[in-house]
Scaffold this motif. Structure first.
Motif, PDB file in Angstrom:
ATOM      1  N   CYS A  78      44.090  19.833  11.583  1.00 44.96           N
ATOM      2  CA  CYS A  78      44.569  19.008  12.439  1.00 44.96           C
ATOM      3  C   CYS A  78      45.936  18.570  12.118  1.00 44.96           C
ATOM      4  O   CYS A  78      46.214  18.131  11.090  1.00 44.96           O
ATOM      5  CB  CYS A  78      43.654  17.610  12.653  1.00 44.96           C
TER       6      CYS A  78
ATOM      7  N   CYS B  94      45.976  14.288  11.381  1.00 43.14           N
ATOM      8  CA  CYS B  94      45.364  13.530  10.419  1.00 43.14           C
ATOM      9  C   CYS B  94      45.121  14.784   9.090  1.00 43.14           C
ATOM     10  O   CYS B  94      44.624  14.131   8.395  1.00 43.14           O
ATOM     11  CB  CYS B  94      44.225  12.851  10.902  1.00 43.14           C
TER      12      CYS B  94
ATOM     13  N   CYS C 266      40.470  17.561  17.450  1.00 42.32           N
ATOM     14  CA  CYS C 266      39.926  17.114  15.996  1.00 42.32           C
ATOM     15  C   CYS C 266      38.961  15.929  16.309  1.00 42.32           C
ATOM     16  O   CYS C 266      38.971  15.140  17.067  1.00 42.32           O
ATOM     17  CB  CYS C 266      41.088  16.437  15.384  1.00 42.32           C
TER      18      CYS C 266
ATOM     19  N   CYS D   3      39.950  12.493  14.281  1.00 42.52           N
ATOM     20  CA  CYS D   3      40.947  11.616  14.616  1.00 42.52           C
ATOM     21  C   CYS D   3      40.927  11.464  16.198  1.00 42.52           C
ATOM     22  O   CYS D   3      41.412  10.541  16.979  1.00 42.52           O
ATOM     23  CB  CYS D   3      42.315  11.670  14.202  1.00 42.52           C
TER      24      CYS D   3
END
Ligand code: ZN
Length: 177
Positions: free
Chosen positions: A3, A6, A31, A34
């Motif tokens: 991702c 994050c 993701c 997050c």
């Protein structure tokens, strides 16, 4: 794919769409850590590697130069234009399939020799004697002996016919005619 928001190690593909011309695929990814979403674009990579010259300079791969190398080696040899073109294509394919971003010119030379061996032994010896820096004459002899033991392909002349100079002098530049 991780991702980008994050840095979570994994993301999920939510949706894939092929472009109208079929050349790209866009994937929506999400993701799970997050919740962010992003997309990736997948395209066909046709780029050929750059060639690393023996003096360490880089230069773009050039199929015309490749063709010229074949033509020089096969001058006055009974090999058709179609055969040469197929050999050039095979080398380009091998270069592409190497998957490298940069490829030493020596490796390209090896691909060429592979093709020439199948095509015409005289052309092969001409090219090899110029291109490959054989460690010493013994190495070159060994290579010639190995070739001679192989059954010559149809239409190939005996290896050393008409090329006594190349055999006697070892890894030197063959005479131009
Ligand atoms: Zn994330």
């Amino acid at each position: 794919m991780h991702c980008p928001f994050c840095q979570h190690a994994d993301t999920r593909v939510l949706d894939s769409r092929v472009s109208e011309d079929g050349a790209t695929i866009r994937r929506r990814r999400g993701c799970e850590a997050c919740g962010e979403r992003f997309s990736t674009l997948e395209t066909i990579e046709l780029k050929l590697p750059a060639i690393i010259k023996s003096d360490d300079r880089r230069e773009a791969f050039d199929a015309r130069k490749l063709r010229a190398g074949f033509d020089r080696a096969l001058q006055k040899r009974p090999v058709s234009d179609e055969q040469v073109e197929a050999a050039v294509r095979a080398v380009v394919h091998a270069v592409r399939m190497s998957g490298e971003r940069e490829l030493p010119s020596r490796r390209v030379g090896e691909f060429v020799m592979e093709q020439l061996r199948k095509l015409d032994h005289v052309g092969y010896v001409r090219f090899a004697s110029v291109y490959r820096s054989f460690e010493d004459v013994a190495d070159f002899r060994e290579e010639l002996d190995r070739l001679e033991r192989e059954v010559p392909g149809e239409g190939q002349l005996p290896l050393l016919d008409g090329e006594p100079a190349a055999a006697a002098r070892g890894p030197e530049r063959p005479r131009r005619r």
